[in-house]
Design a protein around this motif. Structure first.
Motif, PDB file in Angstrom:
ATOM      1  N   CYS A 288      18.504  -6.686 -14.188  1.00  0.00           N
ATOM      2  CA  CYS A 288      17.686  -5.801 -13.366  1.00  0.00           C
ATOM      3  C   CYS A 288      18.512  -4.581 -12.934  1.00  0.00           C
ATOM      4  O   CYS A 288      18.055  -3.431 -13.048  1.00  0.00           O
ATOM      5  CB  CYS A 288      17.183  -6.585 -12.151  1.00  0.00           C
ATOM      6  N   ALA A 289      19.767  -4.823 -12.490  1.00  0.00           N
ATOM      7  CA  ALA A 289      20.627  -3.715 -12.058  1.00  0.00           C
ATOM      8  C   ALA A 289      20.913  -2.786 -13.230  1.00  0.00           C
ATOM      9  O   ALA A 289      20.866  -1.556 -13.094  1.00  0.00           O
ATOM     10  CB  ALA A 289      21.920  -4.271 -11.473  1.00  0.00           C
ATOM     11  N   ALA A 290      21.202  -3.380 -14.401  1.00  0.00           N
ATOM     12  CA  ALA A 290      21.542  -2.559 -15.564  1.00  0.00           C
ATOM     13  C   ALA A 290      20.366  -1.659 -15.934  1.00  0.00           C
ATOM     14  O   ALA A 290      20.538  -0.492 -16.297  1.00  0.00           O
ATOM     15  CB  ALA A 290      21.915  -3.465 -16.736  1.00  0.00           C
ATOM     16  N   GLN A 291      19.160  -2.195 -15.802  1.00  0.00           N
ATOM     17  CA  GLN A 291      17.976  -1.408 -16.142  1.00  0.00           C
ATOM     18  C   GLN A 291      17.804  -0.241 -15.159  1.00  0.00           C
ATOM     19  O   GLN A 291      17.516   0.884 -15.558  1.00  0.00           O
ATOM     20  CB  GLN A 291      16.748  -2.301 -16.108  1.00  0.00           C
ATOM     21  N   LEU A 292      18.021  -0.525 -13.876  1.00  0.00           N
ATOM     22  CA  LEU A 292      17.862   0.526 -12.871  1.00  0.00           C
ATOM     23  C   LEU A 292      18.950   1.586 -12.993  1.00  0.00           C
ATOM     24  O   LEU A 292      18.755   2.742 -12.642  1.00  0.00           O
ATOM     25  CB  LEU A 292      17.922  -0.075 -11.463  1.00  0.00           C
ATOM     26  N   MET A 293      20.122   1.191 -13.484  1.00  0.00           N
ATOM     27  CA  MET A 293      21.249   2.124 -13.548  1.00  0.00           C
ATOM     28  C   MET A 293      21.287   2.910 -14.861  1.00  0.00           C
ATOM     29  O   MET A 293      22.222   3.678 -15.081  1.00  0.00           O
ATOM     30  CB  MET A 293      22.561   1.342 -13.372  1.00  0.00           C
TER      31      MET A 293
ATOM     32  N   ALA B 229      19.814   5.479 -15.907  1.00  0.00           N
ATOM     33  CA  ALA B 229      19.873   6.939 -15.819  1.00  0.00           C
ATOM     34  C   ALA B 229      21.218   7.420 -15.306  1.00  0.00           C
ATOM     35  O   ALA B 229      21.536   8.594 -15.407  1.00  0.00           O
ATOM     36  CB  ALA B 229      18.774   7.425 -14.890  1.00  0.00           C
ATOM     37  N   PHE B 230      22.013   6.506 -14.741  1.00  0.00           N
ATOM     38  CA  PHE B 230      23.280   6.918 -14.132  1.00  0.00           C
ATOM     39  C   PHE B 230      24.421   6.372 -14.973  1.00  0.00           C
ATOM     40  O   PHE B 230      24.980   5.308 -14.682  1.00  0.00           O
ATOM     41  CB  PHE B 230      23.355   6.397 -12.692  1.00  0.00           C
ATOM     42  N   VAL B 231      24.771   7.143 -15.986  1.00  0.00           N
ATOM     43  CA  VAL B 231      25.646   6.595 -17.024  1.00  0.00           C
ATOM     44  C   VAL B 231      27.065   6.309 -16.549  1.00  0.00           C
ATOM     45  O   VAL B 231      27.787   5.538 -17.172  1.00  0.00           O
ATOM     46  CB  VAL B 231      25.689   7.530 -18.251  1.00  0.00           C
TER      47      VAL B 231
ATOM     48  N   ASN C 175      12.513   4.978 -13.124  1.00  0.00           N
ATOM     49  CA  ASN C 175      12.967   3.726 -13.747  1.00  0.00           C
ATOM     50  C   ASN C 175      12.207   2.524 -13.212  1.00  0.00           C
ATOM     51  O   ASN C 175      11.762   1.660 -13.978  1.00  0.00           O
ATOM     52  CB  ASN C 175      14.455   3.505 -13.450  1.00  0.00           C
ATOM     53  N   VAL C 176      12.082   2.460 -11.883  1.00  0.00           N
ATOM     54  CA  VAL C 176      11.407   1.309 -11.265  1.00  0.00           C
ATOM     55  C   VAL C 176       9.946   1.281 -11.681  1.00  0.00           C
ATOM     56  O   VAL C 176       9.409   0.224 -12.063  1.00  0.00           O
ATOM     57  CB  VAL C 176      11.501   1.407  -9.725  1.00  0.00           C
ATOM     58  N   THR C 177       9.310   2.424 -11.620  1.00  0.00           N
ATOM     59  CA  THR C 177       7.881   2.480 -11.960  1.00  0.00           C
ATOM     60  C   THR C 177       7.655   2.032 -13.404  1.00  0.00           C
ATOM     61  O   THR C 177       6.726   1.281 -13.693  1.00  0.00           O
ATOM     62  CB  THR C 177       7.352   3.915 -11.747  1.00  0.00           C
TER      63      THR C 177
ATOM     64  N   GLY D  96       0.811  -1.218   0.000  1.00  0.00           N
ATOM     65  CA  GLY D  96       0.000   0.000   0.000  1.00  0.00           C
ATOM     66  C   GLY D  96       0.848   1.273   0.000  1.00  0.00           C
ATOM     67  O   GLY D  96       0.318   2.368  -0.068  1.00  0.00           O
ATOM     68  N   GLU D  97       2.158   1.137   0.076  1.00  0.00           N
ATOM     69  CA  GLU D  97       3.028   2.325   0.019  1.00  0.00           C
ATOM     70  C   GLU D  97       3.802   2.341  -1.294  1.00  0.00           C
ATOM     71  O   GLU D  97       4.083   1.292  -1.863  1.00  0.00           O
ATOM     72  CB  GLU D  97       4.012   2.315   1.195  1.00  0.00           C
ATOM     73  N   ASN D  98       4.163   3.569  -1.714  1.00  0.00           N
ATOM     74  CA  ASN D  98       4.846   3.702  -3.003  1.00  0.00           C
ATOM     75  C   ASN D  98       6.345   3.921  -2.823  1.00  0.00           C
ATOM     76  O   ASN D  98       6.790   4.371  -1.777  1.00  0.00           O
ATOM     77  CB  ASN D  98       4.273   4.886  -3.778  1.00  0.00           C
ATOM     78  N   PHE D  99       7.094   3.645  -3.891  1.00  0.00           N
ATOM     79  CA  PHE D  99       8.545   3.873  -3.855  1.00  0.00           C
ATOM     80  C   PHE D  99       8.856   5.350  -3.580  1.00  0.00           C
ATOM     81  O   PHE D  99       9.834   5.673  -2.916  1.00  0.00           O
ATOM     82  CB  PHE D  99       9.179   3.458  -5.190  1.00  0.00           C
ATOM     83  N   SER D 100       7.987   6.242  -4.089  1.00  0.00           N
ATOM     84  CA  SER D 100       8.270   7.670  -3.906  1.00  0.00           C
ATOM     85  C   SER D 100       8.158   8.080  -2.439  1.00  0.00           C
ATOM     86  O   SER D 100       8.714   9.093  -2.039  1.00  0.00           O
ATOM     87  CB  SER D 100       7.326   8.507  -4.779  1.00  0.00           C
ATOM     88  N   ASP D 101       7.473   7.283  -1.601  1.00  0.00           N
ATOM     89  CA  ASP D 101       7.375   7.611  -0.170  1.00  0.00           C
ATOM     90  C   ASP D 101       8.728   7.532   0.514  1.00  0.00           C
ATOM     91  O   ASP D 101       8.904   8.039   1.614  1.00  0.00           O
ATOM     92  CB  ASP D 101       6.410   6.649   0.543  1.00  0.00           C
ATOM     93  N   LEU D 102       9.687   6.866  -0.102  1.00  0.00           N
ATOM     94  CA  LEU D 102      10.997   6.691   0.535  1.00  0.00           C
ATOM     95  C   LEU D 102      11.991   7.767   0.130  1.00  0.00           C
ATOM     96  O   LEU D 102      13.149   7.699   0.488  1.00  0.00           O
ATOM     97  CB  LEU D 102      11.580   5.323   0.151  1.00  0.00           C
ATOM     98  N   GLN D 103      11.558   8.739  -0.641  1.00  0.00           N
ATOM     99  CA  GLN D 103      12.434   9.807  -1.112  1.00  0.00           C
ATOM    100  C   GLN D 103      13.673   9.240  -1.808  1.00  0.00           C
ATOM    101  O   GLN D 103      14.810   9.613  -1.513  1.00  0.00           O
ATOM    102  CB  GLN D 103      12.855  10.697   0.055  1.00  0.00           C
ATOM    103  N   LEU D 104      13.407   8.308  -2.691  1.00  0.00           N
ATOM    104  CA  LEU D 104      14.488   7.801  -3.536  1.00  0.00           C
ATOM    105  C   LEU D 104      14.762   8.822  -4.631  1.00  0.00           C
ATOM    106  O   LEU D 104      13.959   9.725  -4.862  1.00  0.00           O
ATOM    107  CB  LEU D 104      14.065   6.472  -4.172  1.00  0.00           C
ATOM    108  N   HIS D 105      15.878   8.671  -5.286  1.00  0.00           N
ATOM    109  CA  HIS D 105      16.195   9.576  -6.390  1.00  0.00           C
ATOM    110  C   HIS D 105      15.075   9.502  -7.443  1.00  0.00           C
ATOM    111  O   HIS D 105      14.648   8.401  -7.811  1.00  0.00           O
ATOM    112  CB  HIS D 105      17.523   9.145  -7.014  1.00  0.00           C
ATOM    113  N   PRO D 106      14.621  10.662  -7.916  1.00  0.00           N
ATOM    114  CA  PRO D 106      13.488  10.651  -8.862  1.00  0.00           C
ATOM    115  C   PRO D 106      13.743   9.795 -10.100  1.00  0.00           C
ATOM    116  O   PRO D 106      12.835   9.137 -10.607  1.00  0.00           O
ATOM    117  CB  PRO D 106      13.329  12.123  -9.251  1.00  0.00           C
ATOM    118  N   HIS D 107      14.994   9.810 -10.575  1.00  0.00           N
ATOM    119  CA  HIS D 107      15.296   8.992 -11.758  1.00  0.00           C
ATOM    120  C   HIS D 107      15.089   7.511 -11.456  1.00  0.00           C
ATOM    121  O   HIS D 107      14.595   6.756 -12.288  1.00  0.00           O
ATOM    122  CB  HIS D 107      16.757   9.198 -12.199  1.00  0.00           C
ATOM    123  N   LEU D 108      15.496   7.131 -10.255  1.00  0.00           N
ATOM    124  CA  LEU D 108      15.381   5.733  -9.858  1.00  0.00           C
ATOM    125  C   LEU D 108      13.910   5.333  -9.725  1.00  0.00           C
ATOM    126  O   LEU D 108      13.485   4.270 -10.192  1.00  0.00           O
ATOM    127  CB  LEU D 108      16.111   5.546  -8.521  1.00  0.00           C
ATOM    128  N   VAL D 109      13.137   6.216  -9.097  1.00  0.00           N
ATOM    129  CA  VAL D 109      11.702   5.940  -8.945  1.00  0.00           C
ATOM    130  C   VAL D 109      11.061   5.820 -10.328  1.00  0.00           C
ATOM    131  O   VAL D 109      10.266   4.904 -10.581  1.00  0.00           O
ATOM    132  CB  VAL D 109      11.010   7.054  -8.113  1.00  0.00           C
TER     133      VAL D 109
END
Ligand SMILES: Nc1ncnc2c1ncn2[C@@H]1O[C@H](COP(=O)(O)OP(=O)(O)OP(=O)(O)O)[C@@H](O)[C@H]1O
Length: 651
Positions: free
Chosen positions: A306-311, A313-315, A110-112, A95-108
Motif C-alpha cells: 500500500c505504501a509503495a503504491q502511494l509513494m 509519484a515520489f521517486v 494516487n489514492v483515488t 461524505g468528505e473527500n481526500f481533496s478536502d484535506l489539501q493533500l498533495h495532488p499527486h497523493l490524492v
C-alpha cells in the motif's frame, strides 16, 4: 492427490464410521428411515467378508450405500434466531473527500486511482487531520474501515496550505509569462532570419519596448551612481528604490522559478512535514524516517504494498519491509542500500536493531504500532517495549524534531492502554468504531459492518465436513459469490481439508475453483505466494487458520465460513471482518456443533444480529443434484459425498 490422515485430536468426530443405519434429524422421519433401511437390509444376505468386517455392508451391486451420518447425533437445540436479517446500508463513509484535506495532488490522485473513489471513510476523516497536525494518536475503528490510510497518508503527504497555494498560483502565472518571453525570443530569431508575419511584428514591438526599458534601467542605474557620487539626494533615492524593486522582482522571479522546480515533486511548507516535504529532500541515503510495526507477515507485506503504491509519484522515497521467514542477508542488503519507510514484524525488527549497523533509528519521525492488541495477544509485548525503547534511545530529537506516534487497535483493554502510556505523548483518542464515533460505547460490545449478513448453523460433528463441502459446492459454483475463506483452528486441519477438497470437489462440478491454504507452518515463500495470488483472484477457496484473521485485506471475498468456532467473540469479529470491507457486501457462516452453541449467546450479548441457517438448507444443494442418473434424497446425497471423501482418504 495424497490426503493426509485426519489428525487424531479431531479425526474421530470428523470421519463417521460406515454402519448400516440411516435416519434423518426429526423423530418421525428418523423412524421412517430406520424402517426402510431395516427392510432393505433384511433383503440382503450377509456375506462372510461382511462378517469379517464387523458386519459393515459394502457398497456393492449398485445398491445404495448408507452411512451413519444421520444417526446417533446429539439433539440440535433450538436457538430461536430469525431466519434472515436484512443488511443495513454501509455506514463506513464520511461524505468528505481526500481533496478536502489539501493533500498533495499527486497523493490524492494516487489514492483515488487505487481505491476507485475519493470519499474518505469515517476513521480517515477523523484521524487524518489529527495525524496531519503532528499529534500522537490512539485510533479504534471497526474492521475493514481503512485505518491503514489514516496513518500512511500523513507520513507521505505534504501539506498544501493556503499561502503556499497562492504562491503556487503566482508562480504558475509567472511561468506563463516566462514561456511567452521564450516564444517571443524564438519569434524574433525567426524575424532576424527574414520570416515576417503580423504576430512577429507584435513581438518585434514588444522587444523594442523591452529594450527601451532595459536601456532606461541601465541609464537610471548609471545616473544613480553619478548622482550619489555628486551628493544629490531626491533623485538618487527614488532611483535607488526603483532599482532595488527591480532587483527584488528579479530575485522573486528567480525564487519562484526555483520554487516551481522543487514543487514538481513537492509543494510548500506543511504544518507537520510529510516525508516528501522534509528539507533537505529525503533520499534513500537520508535514513529511516517512518517505522510501522505490525503483528503478522501478511499484514507487513500488505502495508508495504500500500505504501509503495502511494509513494509511486515520489521517486526519491524508498519503502521497504522486514518480516520473519525472509533471508536475513537479503534484508541486510536492503537496509544497507537505504530505506525511508519500513514496515516490520516485531521479532525480525528487533533482531536487526540488535545486529544490523544499517538500521539506524536516529532520524525517525514517525512510529506506528498497528493492530496493537494483536501484537500483545501474540506475545510481542516485550518486543514492542524494546522497540519503543530503542527508538527513544537512538533518536536525536534536536535534528529530527519531535517523534509522532500512532497506535491503532481494535480493542482498548488495559494492556493496550499501558502500551499507549509507554509510547504516546498526550494522545488524541479517535473512536470511529460506531455511528457518530460514540466513545461511550461499552468495551465488550462487538462491532461488525452493518451490511454484513451473519448466519450460524448448528451441525452435529459427524456432519460438519459434508456440510462444509456442500456449502462450498453451493456457493462457489455461482459466479457472483465464489470467493470464500474458511477458518479452521489448527494447521493440521487446514492441510487435511485443503488436500481432501482439492481431490474431491473438482470432480463435482468445481473444475475451475482454485483451492489454497494458509497457515503459520508453511514456508514463507509459499505463504507470500498464496496471499498474493488469493488477493488478486476473483474467485477461489482459501482454507486457513487465524493467521489470516487480522488486518489482512483480501478484496472481493463474499463468504467467510468458520468451520471451527473462534476462541473469543472478538476473534469472531476479526474473522468475519475479512468480508464486507470498506462498505462492500458480504456474508458469514459459523458452523457450530450442538455443544458449541454458547457462542451464539456471546454474540447476542455483544449486540450482533445473527440468523439461523438450517442443516437442510446447507445440504439441499446436494439433494438437488443427480447421482447415477436419478434424483437422490438429501441423506443419500450427503452420504455419497461423505463416502467419496472417505474413500479418497483411504486410497
Ligand atoms: N476511502 C476509502 N474508499 C474506498 N475503499 C477504501 C477507503 N479506504 C480504504 N479502503 C479500502 O478498504 C480496505 C480495508 O482497508 P484497511 O485494510 O486499511 O482497513 P482496516 O481498518 O485496517 O482493516 P482491519 O481492521 O481488518 O485491519 C482496503 O481494501 C482499502 O483499499
Amino acid at each position: 492427490m495424497k490426503v493426509p490422515k485426519a489428525p487424531s485430536s479431531w479425526g474421530s468426530s470428523e470421519t463417521p464410521s460406515k454402519s448400516a443405519v440411516s435416519t434423518s434429524a426429526s423423530p418421525d422421519s428418523l423412524q421412517r428411515k430406520k424402517d426402510r433401511l431395516k427392510a432393505s437390509l433384511k433383503k440382503k444376505k450377509k456375506s462372510p467378508e461382511d462378517k469379517q468386517d464387523g458386519g459393515r455392508p459394502k457398497p456393492a451391486d449398485n445398491k445404495p450405500f448408507y452411512a451413519s451420518l444421520f444417526s446417533h447425533n446429539p439433539e440440535v437445540p433450538e436457538l430461536g434466531l430469525p431466519e434472515t436479517s436484512e443488511p443495513s446500508q454501509p455506514d463506513v463513509f464520511s461524505g468528505e473527500n481526500f481533496s478536502d484535506l489539501q493533500l498533495h495532488p499527486h497523493l490524492v490522485a494516487n489514492v483515488t486511482k487505487a481505491l476507485g473513489g475519493a470519499e474518505m471513510t469515517r476513521v480517515q476523516q477523523r484521524a487524518l487531520p489529527v495525524v496531519l497536525a503532528g499529534g500522537d494518536c490512539l485510533v479504534r475503528s471497526q474492521t475493514g474501515s481503512g485505518k491503514t490510510l489514516a496513518y500512511l497518508l500523513p507520513v507521505i503527504q505534504v501539506d498544501f496550505g493556503t499561502a503556499v497555494a497562492l504562491l503556487f498560483a503566482i508562480s504558475a502565472l509567472l511561468w506563463i509569462a516566462l514561456i511567452m518571453s521564450v516564444l517571443m525570443l524564438i519569434a524574433s530569431a525567426l524575424l532576424i532570419y527574414g520570416v515576417q508575419t503580423a504576430s512577429e511584428c507584435l513581438v518585434l514591438t514588444w522587444m523594442i519596448l523591452h529594450g527601451i526599458m532595459l536601456t532606461l534601467s541601465t541609464i537610471g542605474n548609471l545616473y544613480q551612481l553619478i548622482a550619489t557620487i555628486s551628493n544629490g539626494f531626491a533623485v538618487p533615492i527614488v532611483l535607488a528604490v526603483l532599482s532595488l524593486l527591480w532587483v527584488g522582482v528579479q530575485w522573486y522571479w528567480y525564487a519562484v522559478v526555483v520554487f516551481f522546480y522543487r514543487s514538481m515533486g513537492s509543494a510548500g511548507e506543511p504544518a507537520r512535514k510529510g516525508l516528501q516535504a522534509i528539507e533537505p529532500p529525503v533520499t534513500r541515503e537520508s535514513g529511516l524516517y517512518a517505522l510501522i510495526v505490525v503483528p503478522t507477515r501478511e499484514l507487513a507485506l500488505q502495508t508495504y504494498n500500500c505504501a509503495a503504491q502511494l509513494m509511486k509519484a515520489f521517486v526519491r522515497l524508498v519503502p521497504g519491509y522486514l518480516t520473519g521467514g525472509e533471508k536475513t542477508l537479503a534484508e541486510k542488503r536492503r537496509l544497507r542500500r537505504g530505506l525511508n519507510l519500513l514496515v516490520a514484524t516485531p521479532g525480525r525488527l528487533l533482531a536487526h536493531i540488535a545486529s544490523s549497523r544499517n538500521l539506524r533509528l536516529g532520524a525517525l519521525r514517525w512510529l506506528v504500532l498497528d493492530e496493537a492488541d494483536l501484537l500483545l495477544d501474540m506475545g510481542y509485548e516485550k518486543h514492542v517495549r524494546s522497540i519503543v525503547e530503542a527508538v527513544l534511545e537512538q533518536r536525536a530529537p534536536r535534528t529530527s524534531g519531535p517523534l509522532q506516534t500512532v497506535l491503532l487497535s481494535a480493542t482498548l483493554d488495559d494492556r493496550v492502554q499501558k502500551l499507549a502510556g509507554l509510547s504516546l505523548t498526550d494522545p488524541t483518542f479517535i473512536d470511529a468504531s460506531s455511528d457518530g464515533g460514540d466513545t461511550s460505547r461499552p468495551e465488550g460490545e462487538l462491532v461488525t459492518p452493518g451490511q454484513l449478513r451473519q448466519f450460524v448453523a448448528v451441525v452435529p460433528a459427524k456432519l460438519r465436513m459434508v456440510a462444509l463441502a456442500s456449502f462450498v459446492l453451493w456457493k462457489c459454483s455461482t459466479r457472483d459469490e465464489s470467493k470464500m475463506i474458511v477458518f479452521m483452528n489448527t494447521n493440521d486441519m487446514v492441510d487435511y481439508h485443503c488436500a481432501l477438497f482439492g481431490a474431491c470437489l473438482p470432480g463435482r462440478g468445481l473444475t475451475d475453483l482454485k483451492i489454497c491454504k494458509l497457515h503459520g507452518n508453511m514456508p514463507q515463500t509459499d505463504r507470500t505466494g498464496v496471499f498474493t495470488e488469493f488477493r488478486k483472484a476473483r474467485s477461489g477457496l482459501l482454507i486457513c487458520t487465524d493467521v489470516a484473521a487480522r488486518g489482512v485485506d483480501l478484496p472481493h471475498v463474499h463468504w467467510i465460513v468458520q468451520y471451527t468456532p473462534p476462541c473469543r467473540s472478538a476473534d469472531y469479529v476479526h474473522r468475519v471482518g475479512r468480508t464486507a470491507r470498506a462498505g462492500g457486501t458480504g456474508a458469514a457462516l459459523a458452523l457450530l456443533t450442538p455443544a458449541e452453541t454458547g457462542l451464539v449467546e456471546l454474540l447476542r450479548e455483544g449486540g450482533l444480529s445473527v440468523s439461523d441457517m438450517s442443516l437442510e438448507t446447507l445440504l439441499s444443494p446436494l439433494a438437488a443434484s443427480r447421482a447415477g442418473g436419478r434424483p437422490t434424497s438429501l441423506e443419500e446425497a450427503a452420504t455419497q459425498l461423505q463416502l467419496h471423501m472417505e474413500e479418497t482418504v483411504a486410497h
